[in-house]
Write a protein that holds these residues in place. Structure first.
Motif, PDB file in Angstrom:
ATOM      1  N   ASN A 196       3.392   6.279   0.949  1.00 34.74           N
ATOM      2  CA  ASN A 196       4.570   7.368   1.048  1.00 34.74           C
ATOM      3  C   ASN A 196       4.187   9.465   1.421  1.00 34.74           C
ATOM      4  N   LEU A 197       4.121   9.793   1.744  1.00 37.56           N
ATOM      5  CA  LEU A 197       3.981  11.416   1.578  1.00 37.56           C
ATOM      6  C   LEU A 197       5.529  11.544   2.012  1.00 37.56           C
ATOM      7  N   GLN A 198       5.965  12.394   0.750  1.00 37.27           N
ATOM      8  CA  GLN A 198       7.260  13.600   0.660  1.00 37.27           C
ATOM      9  C   GLN A 198       6.905  14.615   0.728  1.00 37.27           C
ATOM     10  N   PHE A 199       7.838  15.616   1.847  1.00 38.92           N
ATOM     11  CA  PHE A 199       7.510  16.487   2.077  1.00 38.92           C
ATOM     12  C   PHE A 199       8.067  17.748   2.641  1.00 38.92           C
ATOM     13  N   TYR A 200       8.225  19.036   2.983  1.00 36.14           N
ATOM     14  CA  TYR A 200       9.349  19.801   3.118  1.00 36.14           C
ATOM     15  C   TYR A 200      10.773  19.089   3.227  1.00 36.14           C
ATOM     16  N   LYS A 201      11.225  18.985   1.917  1.00 41.16           N
ATOM     17  CA  LYS A 201      12.000  18.216   0.977  1.00 41.16           C
ATOM     18  C   LYS A 201      12.628  17.445   1.810  1.00 41.16           C
ATOM     19  N   ASN A 202      13.346  17.225   2.692  1.00 42.21           N
ATOM     20  CA  ASN A 202      14.374  16.243   3.366  1.00 42.21           C
ATOM     21  C   ASN A 202      13.097  14.481   3.777  1.00 42.21           C
ATOM     22  N   PHE A 203      11.732  15.745   4.068  1.00 42.37           N
ATOM     23  CA  PHE A 203      10.670  14.608   4.865  1.00 42.37           C
ATOM     24  C   PHE A 203       9.959  13.043   4.246  1.00 42.37           C
ATOM     25  N   ASP A 204       9.567  12.684   4.643  1.00 37.74           N
ATOM     26  CA  ASP A 204       8.668  11.213   4.112  1.00 37.74           C
ATOM     27  C   ASP A 204       7.824  11.020   5.408  1.00 37.74           C
ATOM     28  N   LEU A 205       6.767  10.556   4.936  1.00 35.58           N
ATOM     29  CA  LEU A 205       6.242  10.042   6.219  1.00 35.58           C
ATOM     30  C   LEU A 205       5.302   8.418   4.937  1.00 35.58           C
ATOM     31  N   ASP A 206       5.842   7.291   5.717  1.00 36.57           N
ATOM     32  CA  ASP A 206       5.094   6.179   5.372  1.00 36.57           C
ATOM     33  C   ASP A 206       4.422   5.482   6.142  1.00 36.57           C
ATOM     34  N   ALA A 207       3.118   4.608   5.522  1.00 39.84           N
ATOM     35  CA  ALA A 207       2.460   4.493   5.911  1.00 39.84           C
ATOM     36  C   ALA A 207       1.837   2.598   4.599  1.00 39.84           C
ATOM     37  N   LYS A 208       1.713   1.486   5.980  1.00 39.40           N
ATOM     38  CA  LYS A 208       2.012   0.222   4.995  1.00 39.40           C
ATOM     39  C   LYS A 208       1.040  -0.504   5.833  1.00 39.40           C
ATOM     40  N   VAL A 209       0.249  -1.044   4.971  1.00 36.46           N
ATOM     41  CA  VAL A 209      -1.468  -1.960   6.047  1.00 36.46           C
ATOM     42  C   VAL A 209      -1.178  -3.123   5.152  1.00 36.46           C
ATOM     43  N   SER A 210      -1.782  -4.696   5.969  1.00 43.34           N
ATOM     44  CA  SER A 210      -1.798  -5.553   5.226  1.00 43.34           C
ATOM     45  C   SER A 210      -2.693  -6.414   6.216  1.00 43.34           C
ATOM     46  N   TYR A 211      -4.218  -7.143   5.282  1.00 44.71           N
ATOM     47  CA  TYR A 211      -4.544  -8.269   6.018  1.00 44.71           C
ATOM     48  C   TYR A 211      -5.191  -9.538   5.455  1.00 44.71           C
ATOM     49  N   THR A 212      -4.660 -10.236   5.768  1.00 48.09           N
ATOM     50  CA  THR A 212      -5.015 -11.434   5.298  1.00 48.09           C
ATOM     51  C   THR A 212      -6.036 -12.573   6.134  1.00 48.09           C
ATOM     52  N   TYR A 213      -6.684 -13.071   4.987  1.00 52.81           N
ATOM     53  CA  TYR A 213      -8.529 -14.134   5.804  1.00 52.81           C
ATOM     54  C   TYR A 213      -8.748 -15.417   5.489  1.00 52.81           C
ATOM     55  N   THR A 214      -8.511 -16.045   5.916  1.00 52.99           N
ATOM     56  CA  THR A 214      -8.112 -17.480   5.155  1.00 52.99           C
ATOM     57  C   THR A 214      -9.050 -18.436   5.980  1.00 52.99           C
ATOM     58  N   GLU A 215      -9.469 -19.680   4.885  1.00 55.02           N
ATOM     59  CA  GLU A 215     -10.892 -20.182   5.347  1.00 55.02           C
ATOM     60  C   GLU A 215     -10.995 -21.956   5.427  1.00 55.02           C
ATOM     61  N   ASN A 216     -10.569 -22.806   6.532  1.00 54.87           N
ATOM     62  CA  ASN A 216     -10.467 -24.099   5.800  1.00 54.87           C
ATOM     63  C   ASN A 216     -12.546 -24.980   6.369  1.00 54.87           C
ATOM     64  N   LYS A 217     -12.822 -24.203   5.136  1.00 56.17           N
ATOM     65  CA  LYS A 217     -14.388 -25.349   5.279  1.00 56.17           C
ATOM     66  C   LYS A 217     -14.337 -26.338   6.195  1.00 56.17           C
ATOM     67  N   ASP A 218     -13.345 -27.532   5.253  1.00 54.05           N
ATOM     68  CA  ASP A 218     -13.906 -28.895   6.392  1.00 54.05           C
ATOM     69  C   ASP A 218     -13.819 -28.860   7.498  1.00 54.05           C
ATOM     70  N   PHE A 219     -12.719 -28.393   7.703  1.00 49.59           N
ATOM     71  CA  PHE A 219     -12.530 -28.109   9.587  1.00 49.59           C
ATOM     72  C   PHE A 219     -13.145 -26.319  10.223  1.00 49.59           C
ATOM     73  N   ASN A 220     -13.724 -26.104   9.551  1.00 46.79           N
ATOM     74  CA  ASN A 220     -14.477 -24.843  10.209  1.00 46.79           C
ATOM     75  C   ASN A 220     -13.445 -23.602  10.409  1.00 46.79           C
ATOM     76  N   GLU A 221     -12.457 -23.839   9.895  1.00 47.05           N
ATOM     77  CA  GLU A 221     -11.506 -22.622  10.814  1.00 47.05           C
ATOM     78  C   GLU A 221     -10.296 -22.094  10.173  1.00 47.05           C
ATOM     79  N   SER A 222      -9.805 -21.165  10.480  1.00 49.41           N
ATOM     80  CA  SER A 222      -8.698 -21.150   9.513  1.00 49.41           C
ATOM     81  C   SER A 222      -7.844 -21.606   9.217  1.00 49.41           C
ATOM     82  N   LEU A 223      -7.030 -21.820   8.231  1.00 51.13           N
ATOM     83  CA  LEU A 223      -5.656 -22.077   7.709  1.00 51.13           C
ATOM     84  C   LEU A 223      -4.444 -21.574   8.586  1.00 51.13           C
ATOM     85  N   PRO A 224      -3.679 -22.460   9.159  1.00 53.83           N
ATOM     86  CA  PRO A 224      -2.268 -22.385  10.054  1.00 53.83           C
ATOM     87  C   PRO A 224      -1.779 -21.301   9.191  1.00 53.83           C
TER      88      PRO A 224
END
Length: 701
Positions: A565-593
């Protein structure tokens, strides 16, 4: 009852009051606590623990959330599981349902009655009541109940800081997409040591249209109210009682085989807090709660009604409590220890009237059947926990915790088909062990690092143990429970870093954080097709074979979140969020639901005392890592822009407008269910709402 309900529907007012919690400092400690309803240590001199985060400001700038589940929509790492507009479940890092320990006000738990989760806990508390959401991002605390993938605490507003006189607010909102209306009223007052608050809400949502102007059956009506009263027995003692009820009517679930005719829920709890002045014994917390959900669902408005009428009347009763003591062992160690209990029981049946035979010909005499949905089952969880926070130096904190859960489960009225599969069915007892250790170090006032390990053990829930030939998944399979399931184990490692840098000039400050996690699962519970069995109901219909809940041996999860989160020029802000999840069901050779794709959220905002506005741009990547055994389909990526603006012409009046999905995108989210038993739609994913213009007004007094 109908007359009373009709009279209540005619009163269109709803609550939205806001005030802060009531923190106080303990002796010789830099930690702030709240008298009753904080779960998480919320402020530490060096920094907040990185594995803990708190989301504030829900009552001021949230535009007409349909229920509390939608409050999670823009929280990093969260996704929504939707079956329509009403039943919304949060998913965090591909963990959901009982894998997440969702509670209200630091320990109050409530469970759904419907096997298809038409009535999750998020429907039991108004979103306008929620002042903040506290989240522990894994099995990193043992104090707040059995925890597998994380703790979510919905903290409601407390009336304890009201001043003398009557205070409150009146709010109203409108949505163009669905011609929907929300009204809210809240009142509160404080008289010497006694304080009280109340709220009332009414929601009336219509079917929405997606980006291609297809109408999605998702309408509902709901009324809810809540009362909260507290009494300050002394400066170091407080008792508080809460009572809530919610009534849902005529709820359409496009992603489920039936609709909700009635959903009636009651939630009550009483809390007591004592702060001792002793050198060693520092106090105790006590909580007791009760939840009852009475649910009626039917297929009377569905495509299968001409062939078969079906209605199910089910109920869930939850009783629980917690007693926790706090101790100070020397100058550097705090110890929390106690016990908690969660007792859940479910009962109810489904009545079916077959009107056509398998060939579609009318039966000369309709055939009636009664199906045992819950088999009069229960689970009782008795937990014993201890957790220590140690400060080996001014800039570091070590947390060590352990927990033992003793779980009893039983189906008291088993179905004959289920009993044939499990002839030795009787009461089961199991003991679960959980633990955690973490180390946090603050480099100065603005930067901190944390390394954590947690072992969370989750017993199988009632659906996984005792559901009997019932469709409860996103797919079309019948599901059969398994009373012999081993508990799921999550061995989670996590590294987090967060910090804040101050600037002078055009840029004011930059705040950032990142977390990387890795989980090794043991005995992961999954519905698996059993080709030795034939489905009980409509045995010629595909899929012919049912799914039975099993433990799988090899599964894992890893991923990350980044925020800045970047606060700038008194009352402005720029917010960035990134999320990633990787799953693996090795028994079935696929991702989890139900594994979400990479999600990036960008928001540019401006705010001063009178005016605020923001533009949010959400980029969701395609998801082709799927669970084919769960009948998942690959999902295309999409981009959505939302615009919100608000103005306060006078101090007590707020007016706002939002344009959601500005460009009327046509898309479906990966975790949203597919159409189920809806005339004119096959089993294709439900698409999300198209452009939606929202208006709201709030007046505080």
């Amino acid at each position: 009852m109908k007359k009373i309900f009709g009279a209540l529907l005619s009163f269109s007012a709803i609550m939205s009051y806001s005030q802060n919690s009531n923190p106080e400092k303990t002796e010789n400690d830099s930690t702030k606590i709240t008298l009753l309803n904080e779960v998480i240590v919320s402020e530490i001199k060096q920094n907040n623990p990185s594995q803990v985060f708190v989301e504030h400001d829900f009552s001021e700038k949230v535009v007409q959330p349909k229920n509390s589940g939608e409050l999670f929509q823009n929280i990093n790492g969260f996704s929504l599981i939707k079956r329509g507009n009403y039943a919304v479940d949060p998913s965090f890092r591909a963990t959901q349902y009982e894998q997440l320990n969702v509670q209200i006000d630091g320990g109050t738990k409530a469970f759904h009655a419907c096997p298809n989760r038409m009535d999750p806990v998020t429907t039991l508390i108004n979103p306008e009541e929620v002042s903040k959401i506290e989240i522990i991002k894994g099995p990193f605390s043992m104090r707040f109940g059995n925890t597998f993938g994380g703790i979510v605490n919905l903290v409601s507003k407390s009336p304890s800081e009201y001043k003398k006189g009557i205070h409150g607010s009146l709010s109203s909102g409108y949505e163009s997409n669905g011609n929907s209306m929300v009204n809210m009223l809240s009142l509160g007052s404080k008289i010497k040591k006694f304080d009280i608050s109340g709220n009332f809400s009414y929601r009336d949502y219509g079917n929405y249209e997606d980006g291609n102007q297809n109408e999605i059956p998702s309408s509902f009506r709901s009324i809810s109210y809540g009362l909260k009263a507290g009494y300050d027995i002394a400066k170091n003692q407080r008792i508080q009682a809460t009572f809530r009820q919610n009534f849902g009517r005529d709820v359409l679930h496009a992603g489920l085989p039936m609709d909700t005719d009635e959903d009636n829920s009651t939630l009550a709890n009483i809390d007591y807090k004592f702060k001792a002045k002793s050198t060693i014994f520092k106090g105790l917390n006590a909580k007791a709660y009760y939840s009852f959900v009475d649910h009626i669902m039917s297929n009377y408005k569905r495509a299968t009604f001409n062939r078969m009428e079906a209605i199910a009347k089910v109920e869930a009763l939850t009783l629980g409590g917690k007693l926790e003591s706090e101790w100070k062992l020397g100058n550097s160690t705090k110890l929390f220890s106690g016990i908690d209990v969660v007792a859940l029981s479910r009962k109810g049946n489904r009545d079916r009237l077959m009107k056509l035979d398998m060939m579609g010909n009318p039966l000369p005499m309709p055939m009636a059947f009664t199906d045992k949905v819950w088999q009069d089952s229960y689970t009782n969880d008795y937990g014993f926990f201890s957790e220590a926070k140690i400060k080996p130096s001014e800039n570091s904190i070590i947390t060590i915790g352990a927990r033992v859960d003793y779980v009893v489960s039983e189906a008291q009225d088993p179905d004959a088909t289920f009993l044939a599969l499990y002839p030795d069915l009787d009461k089961r007892n199991e003991t679960l062990f959980s633990g955690t250790v973490s180390y946090q170090h603050s480099f100065n006032q603005n930067y901190s690092f944390e390394a954590s390990f947690g072992r969370g053990a989750r017993p199988a829930n009632i659906e996984e143990r005792f559901i009997s030939n019932f469709n409860i998944g996103r797919d079309a399979y019948e599901y059969i429970g398994n009373p012999d399931l081993k508990p799921e184990i999550n061995n989670q490692f996590e590294l987090s870093f967060k910090g804040k840098t101050e600037f002078s000039g055009f840029f004011n400050s930059f705040e950032f954080g990142t977390s990387v996690f890795y989980s090794i699962y043991e005995n992961y519970i999954l519905g698996v097709v059993d080709e030795t069995l034939i489905r009980k109901y409509n045995p010629t219909m595909n899929p012919i074979h049912p799914k039975v809940f099993r433990n799988i041996d090899n599964a894992l999860k890893t991923g990350f979140e980044i925020n800045g989160n970047l606060q700038f020029y008194k009352n402005f802000d720029l917010d960035a969020k990134v999320s990633y999840t990787y799953t693996e069901n090795k028994d079935f050779n696929e991702s989890l639901p139900l594994t979400p794709p990479l999600i990036t959220r960008l928001k540019l905002g401006y705010e001063n005392k009178k005016f605020w506005t923001n533009i949010q741009y959400t980029l969701t990547a395609k998801q082709n890592k799927i669970s084919e055994s769960y009948d998942e389909l690959a999902t295309a990526g999409y981009e959505v822009m939302d615009f919100n603006i608000g103005y306060k012409p006078i101090e007590k009046l707020s007016i706002g407008m939002g344009v959601l999905n500005v460009f009327d995108q046509y898309y479906n989210d990966h975790l949203t269910f597919a159409f189920n038993n809806v005339a004119g739609y096959g089993r294709v994913p439900i698409t999300e709402p198209g452009r939606n213009i929202t208006l709201f007004v709030n007046y505080k007094f």
